[in-house]
Design a protein around this motif. Structure first.
Motif, short mmCIF file in Angstrom:
data_model
loop_
_atom_site.label_atom_id
_atom_site.label_comp_id
_atom_site.label_asym_id
_atom_site.label_seq_id
_atom_site.Cartn_x
_atom_site.Cartn_y
_atom_site.Cartn_z
N ARG A 1 0.80 -1.15 -0.10
CA ARG A 1 -0.19 -0.22 -0.12
C ARG A 1 0.97 1.12 -0.17
O ARG A 1 1.76 1.23 0.65
CB ARG A 1 -0.95 -0.01 1.34
N SER A 2 0.22 2.24 -0.61
CA SER A 2 0.94 3.44 -0.49
C SER A 2 0.08 4.37 -0.86
O SER A 2 -1.03 4.22 -1.48
CB SER A 2 2.44 3.58 -1.44
N VAL A 43 -9.42 3.77 -2.67
CA VAL A 43 -8.37 2.66 -3.08
C VAL A 43 -8.42 2.46 -4.53
O VAL A 43 -9.39 2.39 -5.12
CB VAL A 43 -8.71 1.48 -2.13
N LEU A 44 -7.14 2.35 -5.19
CA LEU A 44 -7.15 1.81 -6.49
C LEU A 44 -6.29 0.68 -6.48
O LEU A 44 -4.93 0.52 -6.04
CB LEU A 44 -6.34 3.07 -7.44
N VAL A 45 -6.72 -0.72 -6.89
CA VAL A 45 -5.95 -1.94 -6.92
C VAL A 45 -5.54 -2.03 -8.33
O VAL A 45 -5.91 -1.53 -9.41
CB VAL A 45 -7.09 -2.99 -6.88
N TRP A 63 4.11 -1.25 -11.64
CA TRP A 63 3.49 -0.17 -11.46
C TRP A 63 4.25 1.12 -10.68
O TRP A 63 3.70 2.35 -10.46
CB TRP A 63 2.21 -0.57 -10.43
N ASP A 64 5.60 0.83 -10.54
CA ASP A 64 6.16 2.01 -9.84
C ASP A 64 6.53 3.08 -10.52
O ASP A 64 6.26 4.30 -9.93
CB ASP A 64 7.82 1.53 -9.62
N PHE A 88 -4.76 8.54 -4.57
CA PHE A 88 -5.25 7.37 -4.32
C PHE A 88 -4.43 6.51 -3.42
O PHE A 88 -3.21 6.73 -3.20
CB PHE A 88 -5.54 6.67 -5.40
N THR A 89 -5.07 5.57 -2.50
CA THR A 89 -4.51 4.61 -1.77
C THR A 89 -4.10 3.59 -2.89
O THR A 89 -5.15 2.97 -3.54
CB THR A 89 -5.16 4.04 -0.71
#
Length: 259
Positions: free
Chosen positions: A16-17, A22-24, A36-37, A46-47
């Motif tokens: 999580r960051s 929340v965006l999965v 996804w970095d 977004f989380t």
């Protein structure tokens, strides 16, 4: 394909960051959550929640075959465990198939979805290719597939520059389990999600690299036309790994779409 078995959510370590809704983010075959970095800037709004799919990175290789449906059910289990009742979901390629299935089968848990360089079903020719690729991964390891993968994932000028994104793919494939990769190949080969498209009620953004192979360009148009109200965007100067080749463009589209 052999009989599939459920996947245990307890095997998943979530990363999580950021903060906000929340965006999965679900990665593609052969990669890990580090795919996804380059989109970490979205954490200002977004989380961001990501994890390694079975047999990839930190997540152990399952002891039995699985399908896209099992990956979707595992995602539901992970979100419930993490106390997430509703989220945006974004997936590329394999992750995009999981996103489609999840949006259709768990509509109450989904706000909006982003489908990147994905398909509801592979062509018969591609299905045969998955069997060959699975065999190659088991025999010689996923890294043996890199010369062909790079031609599919990236445009030629991008590979020629040997940027960090290409090096990330090379390093990740070298570390990837052959059996983990092969099981995911077999799940992709068996996938048939076209009947689920009418059940997707979440607003959808479909993203596709403009330099993709024809089958993926066709699939993007199919998804854009068969998911009610979906928005379709083609990313110039990008092939299959659009989020790696044009991260700023993808991030801009996602920001605008998720609001």
């Amino acid at each position: 394909m052999s009989q599939t078995r459920p996947l245990d959510p307890a095997t998943i370590r979530v990363h999580r960051s950021g903060s906000g809704p929340v965006l999965v983010m679900l990665h593609c075959l052969g990669m890990t959550h580090h795919l996804w970095d380059g989109l970490h800037g979205l954490g200002d709004r977004f989380t961001l929640l990501s994890y390694d799919l079975p047999g990839h990175g930190e997540t152990p290789v399952p002891d039995a075959p699985y399908g896209i449906e099992e990956l979707s059910a595992q995602l539901a289990g992970v979100l419930r465990r993490e106390g997430v009742s509703r989220a945006h979901v974004m997936g590329i390629s394999l992750g995009g198939l999981v996103t489609q299935c999840f949006a259709a089968t768990e509509p109450a848990m989904v706000d909006r979805i982003v489908l990147c360089d994905t398909t509801p079903r592979y062509t018969d020719e591609a299905r045969d290719m998955w069997a060959v690729r699975a065999a190659g991964a088991r025999k010689d390891g996923p890294a043996s597939l890199l010369p062909g993968i790079e031609k599919i994932w990236f445009t030629e000028p991008f590979v020629a520059q040997s940027p960090p994104a290409v090096q990330l793919v090379r390093d990740t494939f070298r570390a990837c389990s052959g059996e983990g990769y092969a099981l995911a190949c077999e799940a992709l080969a068996a996938a048939e999600l076209r009947p689920l498209a009418p059940r997707i009620k979440a607003p959808a953004l479909v993203i596709c690299g403009a330099e993709e192979r024809q089958a993926f360009l066709d699939a993007a148009r199919w998804l854009g036309g068969n998911i009610n109200g979906a928005r379709l965007e083609f990313i110039q100067n990008a092939a299959h790994a659009s989020v790696l080749e044009q991260p700023e463009r993808v991030e801009g589209l996602v920001r605008e779409f998720l609001g």
